[in-house]
Design an enzyme around this catalytic site. Sequence first.
Site, short mmCIF file in Angstrom:
data_model
loop_
_atom_site.label_atom_id
_atom_site.label_comp_id
_atom_site.label_asym_id
_atom_site.label_seq_id
_atom_site.Cartn_x
_atom_site.Cartn_y
_atom_site.Cartn_z
N GLY A 116 -9.21 11.08 18.40
CA GLY A 116 -8.33 11.83 17.52
C GLY A 116 -7.66 13.06 18.43
O GLY A 116 -7.54 12.81 19.74
N GLY A 174 -2.20 4.91 11.77
CA GLY A 174 -1.41 4.04 12.68
C GLY A 174 -1.66 4.56 14.18
O GLY A 174 -1.29 3.65 14.97
N TYR A 233 1.08 -1.32 -0.04
CA TYR A 233 -0.05 0.01 0.16
C TYR A 233 0.73 1.14 0.09
O TYR A 233 2.00 1.02 0.60
CB TYR A 233 -0.98 0.01 0.94
CG TYR A 233 -0.70 0.50 2.32
CD1 TYR A 233 -0.11 -0.07 3.33
CD2 TYR A 233 -1.54 1.74 2.70
CE1 TYR A 233 0.16 0.52 4.68
CE2 TYR A 233 -1.08 2.54 4.16
CZ TYR A 233 -0.57 1.77 4.77
OH TYR A 233 -0.57 2.36 6.04
N GLY A 237 -4.33 4.65 15.89
CA GLY A 237 -5.06 3.66 16.68
C GLY A 237 -4.31 2.55 17.00
O GLY A 237 -4.81 2.01 18.20
N ASP A 238 -3.39 2.19 16.18
CA ASP A 238 -2.70 1.01 16.43
C ASP A 238 -1.65 1.21 17.87
O ASP A 238 -1.61 0.37 18.73
CB ASP A 238 -2.02 0.39 15.23
CG ASP A 238 -2.78 0.01 14.20
OD1 ASP A 238 -4.22 -0.19 14.58
OD2 ASP A 238 -2.48 0.36 13.10
N ASN A 258 -11.61 -0.71 13.21
CA ASN A 258 -10.62 -0.17 11.92
C ASN A 258 -11.61 -0.37 10.56
O ASN A 258 -11.06 -0.97 9.66
CB ASN A 258 -9.36 -1.15 11.87
CG ASN A 258 -8.37 -0.65 12.32
OD1 ASN A 258 -8.16 0.59 12.43
ND2 ASN A 258 -7.49 -1.21 12.71
O1 KDG Z 1 -4.25 1.07 11.20
C1 KDG Z 1 -3.32 1.49 10.28
C2 KDG Z 1 -3.47 0.41 9.03
O2 KDG Z 1 -4.65 0.89 8.54
C3 KDG Z 1 -2.35 0.46 8.21
O3 KDG Z 1 -1.16 0.08 8.86
C4 KDG Z 1 -2.41 -0.16 6.79
O4 KDG Z 1 -3.40 -2.30 7.85
C5 KDG Z 1 -3.42 -1.52 7.00
C6 KDG Z 1 -4.75 -1.30 6.14
O5 KDG Z 1 -5.44 -2.28 6.06
O6 KDG Z 1 -5.23 -0.21 6.10
#
Ligand code: KDG
Length: 317
Positions: free
Chosen positions: A227, A254, A90, A256-257, A166
Amino acid sequence: MLDVVTLGEGMILLIALSQGRMRHVHLFQRSFAGAELNVAIGLVRLGLQAGWISQVGADEFGAYLLAQIRGEGVDVSRVRVDPEAPTGVYFKEFRRPGETHVWYYRRGSAASRLAPDGVDWDYVRSAKIVHLTGITPALSDSCAATVRRAIAEARAAGVQVSFDPNIRLKLWTADAARRFILDILPQVDIVLPGLDEARLLVGPGEPEALCRRLLEKGPSVVGLKMGATGAVAADAAGVYFASAPSVTVVDTIGAGDGFAAAFLACYLKGYPLAQTVSLAAAAGALVTTVSGDIEGLPTWDELVTFAQQMGAPGDVR
Ligand code: KDG
């Protein structure tokens, strides 16, 4: 024994090195990412033991991904190499400062072919927490079945289930996401949605009401991300607000992770929820200060120092 096992897709990430539409960008920086993988790395940085279940292609990007993740200290012993499909990729495009666009090249990827038969369920059963996200079920039917099975195996073995919705509308529709997530929510222990995701799941409302409605759906702990406004956590005992530390934001993807990693780390360390959400918000903020997804994930000492500078509540050790 692993603290947390995660399951999902890891991808090569190519970050545009100049601003504007990607058609005009000539240079990219290679990194890697993937929501569940980011959480696993975040947990290891914070001093916990994490494993990641996935599939990568039998290609150069798969080899790079595995080497990097192994190098981060995440257990990759249950990652399979699929000779018939590529590693997903990506791109991140920065149209304007703070406005990131994501371009996926992942359909038919090795990870999207993950299926229940390809997973070592004893491994999942051996963790304290299994962390899953709404990205994986959106990848394919076999991935959705794998997520459902992971939840069932975890629950049967007394492993707690953590879930970050997500919701990625490039991968599935809001309706499909809502249906899947509401269906699994009664079996989730810790849910970590963003504000919009919470509203999509339980309807409009203010953060406190959203948390209460999410708790009514089954989870015993909610960590709601808002946020730049901060975050809220809730359990049966109360609701706790944390403001977001002020940082110069480069890219919010990222964050959120980072929040999830710190939230789970504090949860496993037995921290009170007020401190947990405050440290999680601080970790999320740190991730936004860089353009990659994993580079800003803090170590435990970095997180504690930063949170104390920002006035996090209580005595953090
Ligand atoms: O939370 C971040 C993710 O969105 C990014 O690392 C990429 O895993 C991903 C995705 O599927 O968007």
